[in-house]
Design a protein around this motif. Structure first.
Motif, PDB file in Angstrom:
ATOM      1  N   ALA A 197       0.826  -1.220   0.000  1.00 41.36           N
ATOM      2  CA  ALA A 197       0.000   0.000   0.000  1.00 41.36           C
ATOM      3  C   ALA A 197       0.858   1.267   0.000  1.00 41.36           C
ATOM      4  O   ALA A 197       0.326   2.368   0.069  1.00 41.36           O
ATOM      5  CB  ALA A 197      -0.919  -0.001   1.218  1.00 41.36           C
TER       6      ALA A 197
ATOM      7  N   TYR B  89       0.433   3.413   3.452  1.00 39.85           N
ATOM      8  CA  TYR B  89      -0.716   4.213   3.007  1.00 39.85           C
ATOM      9  C   TYR B  89      -0.298   5.119   1.858  1.00 39.85           C
ATOM     10  O   TYR B  89       0.721   5.795   1.939  1.00 39.85           O
ATOM     11  CB  TYR B  89      -1.229   5.038   4.194  1.00 39.85           C
ATOM     12  CG  TYR B  89      -2.430   5.910   3.937  1.00 39.85           C
ATOM     13  CD1 TYR B  89      -3.539   5.440   3.231  1.00 39.85           C
ATOM     14  CD2 TYR B  89      -2.487   7.215   4.433  1.00 39.85           C
ATOM     15  CE1 TYR B  89      -4.644   6.240   3.015  1.00 39.85           C
ATOM     16  CE2 TYR B  89      -3.596   8.028   4.230  1.00 39.85           C
ATOM     17  CZ  TYR B  89      -4.673   7.533   3.516  1.00 39.85           C
ATOM     18  OH  TYR B  89      -5.775   8.325   3.301  1.00 39.85           O
TER      19      TYR B  89
ATOM     20  N   GLU C  38      -4.897   6.615  -0.950  1.00 36.59           N
ATOM     21  CA  GLU C  38      -6.094   5.978  -1.502  1.00 36.59           C
ATOM     22  C   GLU C  38      -6.341   4.618  -0.865  1.00 36.59           C
ATOM     23  O   GLU C  38      -7.475   4.192  -0.683  1.00 36.59           O
ATOM     24  CB  GLU C  38      -5.962   5.813  -3.027  1.00 36.59           C
ATOM     25  CG  GLU C  38      -5.950   7.139  -3.765  1.00 36.59           C
ATOM     26  CD  GLU C  38      -6.166   6.969  -5.253  1.00 36.59           C
ATOM     27  OE1 GLU C  38      -6.283   5.828  -5.729  1.00 36.59           O
ATOM     28  OE2 GLU C  38      -6.225   7.999  -5.939  1.00 36.59           O
ATOM     29  N   LEU C  39      -5.245   3.928  -0.549  1.00 36.86           N
ATOM     30  CA  LEU C  39      -5.318   2.578   0.009  1.00 36.86           C
ATOM     31  C   LEU C  39      -4.365   2.490   1.193  1.00 36.86           C
ATOM     32  O   LEU C  39      -3.214   2.946   1.108  1.00 36.86           O
ATOM     33  CB  LEU C  39      -4.910   1.559  -1.073  1.00 36.86           C
ATOM     34  CG  LEU C  39      -4.642   0.122  -0.632  1.00 36.86           C
ATOM     35  CD1 LEU C  39      -5.939  -0.567  -0.238  1.00 36.86           C
ATOM     36  CD2 LEU C  39      -3.949  -0.662  -1.741  1.00 36.86           C
TER      37      LEU C  39
ATOM     38  N   ILE D 262      -2.934  -0.248   4.389  1.00 35.47           N
ATOM     39  CA  ILE D 262      -2.921  -1.589   4.995  1.00 35.47           C
ATOM     40  C   ILE D 262      -2.198  -1.482   6.329  1.00 35.47           C
ATOM     41  O   ILE D 262      -1.087  -0.947   6.403  1.00 35.47           O
ATOM     42  CB  ILE D 262      -2.227  -2.629   4.092  1.00 35.47           C
ATOM     43  CG1 ILE D 262      -2.937  -2.752   2.746  1.00 35.47           C
ATOM     44  CG2 ILE D 262      -2.181  -4.001   4.778  1.00 35.47           C
ATOM     45  CD1 ILE D 262      -2.260  -3.690   1.736  1.00 35.47           C
TER      46      ILE D 262
ATOM     47  N   VAL E 281     -15.818  -0.389  -5.151  1.00 40.59           N
ATOM     48  CA  VAL E 281     -14.468  -0.487  -4.578  1.00 40.59           C
ATOM     49  C   VAL E 281     -13.454  -0.533  -5.721  1.00 40.59           C
ATOM     50  O   VAL E 281     -13.623  -1.303  -6.672  1.00 40.59           O
ATOM     51  CB  VAL E 281     -14.325  -1.769  -3.714  1.00 40.59           C
ATOM     52  CG1 VAL E 281     -12.949  -1.814  -3.058  1.00 40.59           C
ATOM     53  CG2 VAL E 281     -15.424  -1.833  -2.657  1.00 40.59           C
TER      54      VAL E 281
ATOM     55  N   LYS F  38      -7.841  -1.959  -7.784  1.00 40.70           N
ATOM     56  CA  LYS F  38      -6.521  -2.090  -7.150  1.00 40.70           C
ATOM     57  C   LYS F  38      -6.675  -2.553  -5.700  1.00 40.70           C
ATOM     58  O   LYS F  38      -5.943  -3.422  -5.227  1.00 40.70           O
ATOM     59  CB  LYS F  38      -5.784  -0.747  -7.203  1.00 40.70           C
ATOM     60  CG  LYS F  38      -4.396  -0.796  -6.584  1.00 40.70           C
ATOM     61  CD  LYS F  38      -3.810   0.573  -6.300  1.00 40.70           C
ATOM     62  CE  LYS F  38      -2.547   0.464  -5.454  1.00 40.70           C
ATOM     63  NZ  LYS F  38      -2.083   1.752  -4.950  1.00 40.70           N
ATOM     64  N   SER F  39      -7.631  -1.974  -4.989  1.00 40.78           N
ATOM     65  CA  SER F  39      -7.860  -2.341  -3.580  1.00 40.78           C
ATOM     66  C   SER F  39      -8.315  -3.788  -3.465  1.00 40.78           C
ATOM     67  O   SER F  39      -7.855  -4.527  -2.589  1.00 40.78           O
ATOM     68  CB  SER F  39      -8.905  -1.413  -2.951  1.00 40.78           C
ATOM     69  OG  SER F  39      -8.493  -0.068  -3.050  1.00 40.78           O
TER      70      SER F  39
ATOM     71  N   GLU G  64      -5.536  -6.271  -3.676  1.00 43.18           N
ATOM     72  CA  GLU G  64      -4.790  -6.431  -2.420  1.00 43.18           C
ATOM     73  C   GLU G  64      -5.589  -7.249  -1.406  1.00 43.18           C
ATOM     74  O   GLU G  64      -5.029  -8.037  -0.656  1.00 43.18           O
ATOM     75  CB  GLU G  64      -4.418  -5.056  -1.838  1.00 43.18           C
ATOM     76  CG  GLU G  64      -3.501  -4.231  -2.722  1.00 43.18           C
ATOM     77  CD  GLU G  64      -2.234  -4.962  -3.141  1.00 43.18           C
ATOM     78  OE1 GLU G  64      -1.784  -5.876  -2.429  1.00 43.18           O
ATOM     79  OE2 GLU G  64      -1.685  -4.629  -4.212  1.00 43.18           O
TER      80      GLU G  64
ATOM     81  N   HIS H  64     -15.381   5.682   2.452  1.00 43.30           N
ATOM     82  CA  HIS H  64     -14.332   4.672   2.583  1.00 43.30           C
ATOM     83  C   HIS H  64     -14.913   3.331   3.016  1.00 43.30           C
ATOM     84  O   HIS H  64     -16.020   3.264   3.546  1.00 43.30           O
ATOM     85  CB  HIS H  64     -13.273   5.114   3.612  1.00 43.30           C
ATOM     86  CG  HIS H  64     -12.475   6.298   3.160  1.00 43.30           C
ATOM     87  ND1 HIS H  64     -12.889   7.594   3.402  1.00 43.30           N
ATOM     88  CD2 HIS H  64     -11.308   6.383   2.464  1.00 43.30           C
ATOM     89  CE1 HIS H  64     -12.002   8.437   2.880  1.00 43.30           C
ATOM     90  NE2 HIS H  64     -11.040   7.736   2.301  1.00 43.30           N
TER      91      HIS H  64
ATOM     92  N   LEU I 185      -7.499  -3.354   5.968  1.00 44.17           N
ATOM     93  CA  LEU I 185      -7.266  -2.649   4.713  1.00 44.17           C
ATOM     94  C   LEU I 185      -8.348  -1.590   4.574  1.00 44.17           C
ATOM     95  O   LEU I 185      -9.539  -1.896   4.677  1.00 44.17           O
ATOM     96  CB  LEU I 185      -7.307  -3.638   3.541  1.00 44.17           C
ATOM     97  CG  LEU I 185      -6.979  -3.073   2.157  1.00 44.17           C
ATOM     98  CD1 LEU I 185      -6.238  -4.106   1.311  1.00 44.17           C
ATOM     99  CD2 LEU I 185      -8.243  -2.637   1.416  1.00 44.17           C
TER     100      LEU I 185
ATOM    101  N   SER J  25      -9.839   1.525   2.121  1.00 50.81           N
ATOM    102  CA  SER J  25      -9.792   2.030   0.745  1.00 50.81           C
ATOM    103  C   SER J  25     -10.854   3.092   0.562  1.00 50.81           C
ATOM    104  O   SER J  25     -11.932   3.025   1.150  1.00 50.81           O
ATOM    105  CB  SER J  25     -10.042   0.878  -0.236  1.00 50.81           C
ATOM    106  OG  SER J  25     -10.260   1.377  -1.548  1.00 50.81           O
TER     107      SER J  25
END
Length: 366
Positions: A20, A47, A50-51, A53, A194, A197-198, A201, A222, A232, A234
């Motif tokens: 992330a 971080y 945008e995303l 973890i 969602v 890309k998120s 992951e 979010h 996680l 996002s």
């Protein structure tokens, strides 16, 4: 900060959290992993605005504290450490010493105060699903997420939850993928999108354990996925998602039942003549008890055929080989049901029985 932890747990946590982290950013802190030594554990966070973890692993903490370390460098160091335990100490200037066995590194850190705060999900609605269900649903729809951001909303997957059903929908202008499952819990109706890309992951963090649950907490802007020791977060995509129901043909003039593996292998064989420079559609002829495939490029010509149960008028139709393969490879089951409605209407791919998934592949003019 002064702590000791096991190398194996640290390597796993760093490699997952690192995904992330921004690879290039004008803010140096975003290229790093935030480490916080707390009582009995070390908290790690990556971080990219945008995303995010986060996770925490057990540690013997002598002195609490926090620091940001360059993710790529820190990851490279911990993976190559020689001993089973790692000691991390940070001085008042954020210089961090990493000690393991006979190896010792001292690297410059960034003050933890420079790290951006993670968004807080408030007024959330939540739902819990099994790891295997969530994994299967994402895997069977993520391939159809749009790669270009001509319509940013389509770079994500639509979640439709309500009436005891969880439905995921992805679309990219050339194909559509829908996957549906019954939800055991009675949950309030909600729709959200969602980013692909998120979800990619999330897919990597999910296990194959049917008993384990992943909880989704959905806020206004979010979403939070709680997956074992990992969290996680996002952002959600905003905009008008395609009215996908209007894109699905209501009827079919032909229905085909065939072995999935036969179709995949046949497409793979005729695709050997197709390259990035030598593009060509695959010509498919659905006729009585047989599907014939062929393609022609500057390299040469190829043809192949296999048996299938075909009912209805013969159809000759062209497809992009990659889009056709993506759909077929993501079906679950030995056989698939294919519905066609002439050479200009999309191919509908369904399970042999039921409607757990539905894939649409748009044809190419021959």
């Amino acid at each position: 900060m002064n702590l000791t932890c096991t190398k194996q747990q640290l390597v796993e946590a760093v490699s997952n959290v690192q995904r992330a982290v921004s690879s290039k950013s004008s803010v140096p802190a975003l290229e790093g992993i935030l480490l916080k030594a707390r009582e009995g554990e070390i908290f790690l966070c990556g971080y990219d605005l945008e995303l995010g973890i986060t996770t925490a692993i057990e540690a013997s903490v002598e002195e609490t504290g926090a620091v940001i370390l360059n993710a790529r460098l820190f990851s490279d160091i911990v993976r190559r450490l020689p001993a089973d335990t790692v000691q991390l100490t940070t001085d008042e200037k954020d210089v961090t010493t990493i000690h393991s066995g006979n190896s010792e590194f001292s690297i410059a850190g960034i003050p933890a105060a420079e790290y951006p705060e993670l968004p807080v999900v408030t007024d959330e609605s939540s739902i819990a699903l099994s790891h295997t269900m969530m994994k299967g649903m994402i895997r069977q729809t993520i391939f159809a997420v749009a790669e270009s951001d001509a319509k940013p909303i389509h770079t994500g997957t639509l979640f439709e939850i309500g009436e005891g059903v969880v439905r995921l929908v992805s679309v990219d202008g050339y194909r559509l993928a829908i996957r549906e499952e019954k939800a055991a819990d009675a949950v309030e109706a909600m729709n959200f999108v969602v980013p692909g890309k998120s979800l990619g992951e999330v897919l990597k963090l999910l296990s194959d354990d049917e008993e384990s649950k992943v909880s989704l907490q959905v806020g206004r802007r979010h979403i939070l996925f709680n997956i074992g020791r990992y969290t996680l977060i996002s952002r959600l995509l905003e905009g008008e998602f395609l009215d996908y129901r209007a894109a699905i043909p209501a009827s079919a003039s032909m229905e085909v039942i065939c072995k999935t593996r036969d179709f995949i292998e046949s497409v793979e064989r005729v695709s050997l003549l197709i390259t990035d420079r030598m593009k060509s559609p695959i010509r498919c002829v659905f006729d009585t008890d047989e599907i014939s495939l062929s393609c022609s490029t500057a390299i040469g010509r190829a043809s192949d055929q296999f048996t299938a149960r075909v009912s209805g008028d013969p159809v000759e139709i062209g497809f992009n080989n990659r889009f056709l393969l993506d759909a077929l490879r993501n079906t679950e089951g030995d056989e698939v049901r294919i519905q066609l409605n002439g050479p200009l209407s999309p191919m509908k791919i369904l399970p042999r029985e039921g409607d757990a998934f539905l894939f649409l592949v748009l044809p190419v003019r021959l």
